[in-house]
Design an enzyme around this catalytic site. Structure first.
Site, PDB file in Angstrom:
ATOM      1  N   PRO A 195      55.252  44.328  14.993  1.00  0.00           N
ATOM      2  CA  PRO A 195      55.937  42.844  14.169  1.00  0.00           C
ATOM      3  C   PRO A 195      56.362  43.361  13.172  1.00  0.00           C
ATOM      4  O   PRO A 195      56.102  43.825  12.535  1.00  0.00           O
ATOM      5  CB  PRO A 195      53.918  42.620  14.147  1.00  0.00           C
ATOM      6  CG  PRO A 195      53.139  43.368  14.679  1.00  0.00           C
ATOM      7  CD  PRO A 195      54.178  44.528  15.789  1.00  0.00           C
ATOM      8  N   GLU A 196      57.438  42.651  12.891  1.00  0.00           N
ATOM      9  CA  GLU A 196      58.380  42.611  12.148  1.00  0.00           C
ATOM     10  C   GLU A 196      58.036  41.840  10.601  1.00  0.00           C
ATOM     11  O   GLU A 196      57.147  40.762  11.318  1.00  0.00           O
ATOM     12  CB  GLU A 196      59.836  43.008  11.839  1.00  0.00           C
ATOM     13  CG  GLU A 196      60.278  44.439  12.532  1.00  0.00           C
ATOM     14  CD  GLU A 196      61.151  44.424  12.805  1.00  0.00           C
ATOM     15  OE1 GLU A 196      62.119  44.220  12.175  1.00  0.00           O
ATOM     16  OE2 GLU A 196      61.745  45.847  13.799  1.00  0.00           O
TER      17      GLU A 196
END
Length: 280
Positions: free
Chosen positions: A2-3
């Site tokens: 996840p960014e």
DNA sequence: CAAAGCTCCTGACCGC
DNA sequence: TGCGGTCAGGAGCTTT
């Protein structure tokens, strides 16, 4: 992993379930994830109304009626799934790596699952957020107004490290992970090994525009998946199909008229993908 | 100070 | 099929 766009997607997914509702029951299934879950975590959460869900960098913040704030980070492999207590025939049976379970007065379950345990679940009073070790040195939000060509130029000016490493530094700009840094440098035609302090003002402007564009596009697409990330509703996102360099070692560069193969190098112990011909 | 190195952890992958 | 070995990676902390 996840960014920023993926965390934003999760935030948008859980906000309608949580905001305005009360946490009736919290279950923690281990003492620590990456760091210890505070001893008083449950007692400080249970019975509290969730006023607001906020994304700050890659952190999720749950503001409670008491003034406490739940701080959550998905790390590398963290995901959040939604279900209802009713839907679980045996509510005490959880999946492997389900570490924290939140139940609301509406009967919804928000489950934090993180196989690699690089994530974080903790709590802190809102008055102490500013000075909290996670936030005190934090750089600007890439989608906010304070992130612009001149502010980036000023930040990079004192950095003798490479651009790739500088952009991963959360003190420079938050929310940028390995994927989007690679993509943004490709879009801007900048070699990842160049020194940060050598980037001119004009290129900084262009880089900022590209970073904003790529993040906004990813948010619109509902976040990317990359193997171990599932959207909050459990459905896989699809932005990963549009990476131009990330994970494409040996493949032909996507730029028109360029047939150079994408190269992979290691910088600060992390993979960097780039086109040796388009990026200078 | 800045910069590099260390650390947490598991699943995927590879060669035998 | 099973087993070790290797690797990836966010980001705060420690060391240089």
């Amino acid at each position: 992993m996840p960014e920023l766009p993926e965390v934003e997607t999760v935030k948008r997914g859980i906000a309608p379930i949580l905001e305005g509702n009360t946490l009736t029951k919290i279950i923690t299934r281990r003492d620590k994830i990456r760091i210890a879950i505070p001893q008083d975590f449950i007692s400080r959460c249970e019975g509290q109304e969730i006023l607001q869900v906020v994304r700050k960098a890659k952190y999720l913040l749950l503001y409670l009626g008491s003034g406490d704030v739940i701080i959550c980070h998905l790390g590398m492999s963290g995901r959040i799934s939604l279900t209802s207590a009713k839907a679980r025939k045996e509510p005490d049976i959880y999946e492997k790596h389900d570490h924290v379970i939140f139940e609301t007065d509406k009967g919804d379950l928000v489950i934090y699952n993180d196989p690699r345990r690089f994530g974080i679940m903790t709590i802190c009073h809102e008055n102490d957020l500013e000075t909290h070790r996670f936030f005190k040195d934090m750089g600007s939000e890439p989608l906010g107004n304070e992130f612009n060509g001149s502010s980036l130029y000023a930040k990079l000016k004192s950095k003798k490290t490479t651009l790739k490493t500088a952009l991963l530094d959360q003190r420079v700009v938050v929310g940028m992970g390995n994927i989007y840094v690679c993509e943004a440098l490709f879009d801007t035609g900048i070699a990842p090994e160049r020194r940060a302090c050598d980037l001119g003002q004009n290129k900084c402007e262009e880089l900022v525009r590209n970073i904003r564009e790529i993040l906004e596009r990813a948010i619109k697409a509902g976040g990317s998946t990359l193997k171990d990330y599932a959207q909050v509703d459990g459905e896989l996102g699809y932005f990963q199909h549009s990476f131009k360099v990330y994970g494409r070692e040996g493949e032909q560069c996507a730029t028109k008229g360029c047939s150079a193969p994408i190269e992979r190098i290691t910088q600060s112990g992390r993979s960097t993908f780039y086109c040796p011909r388009c990026q200078n």
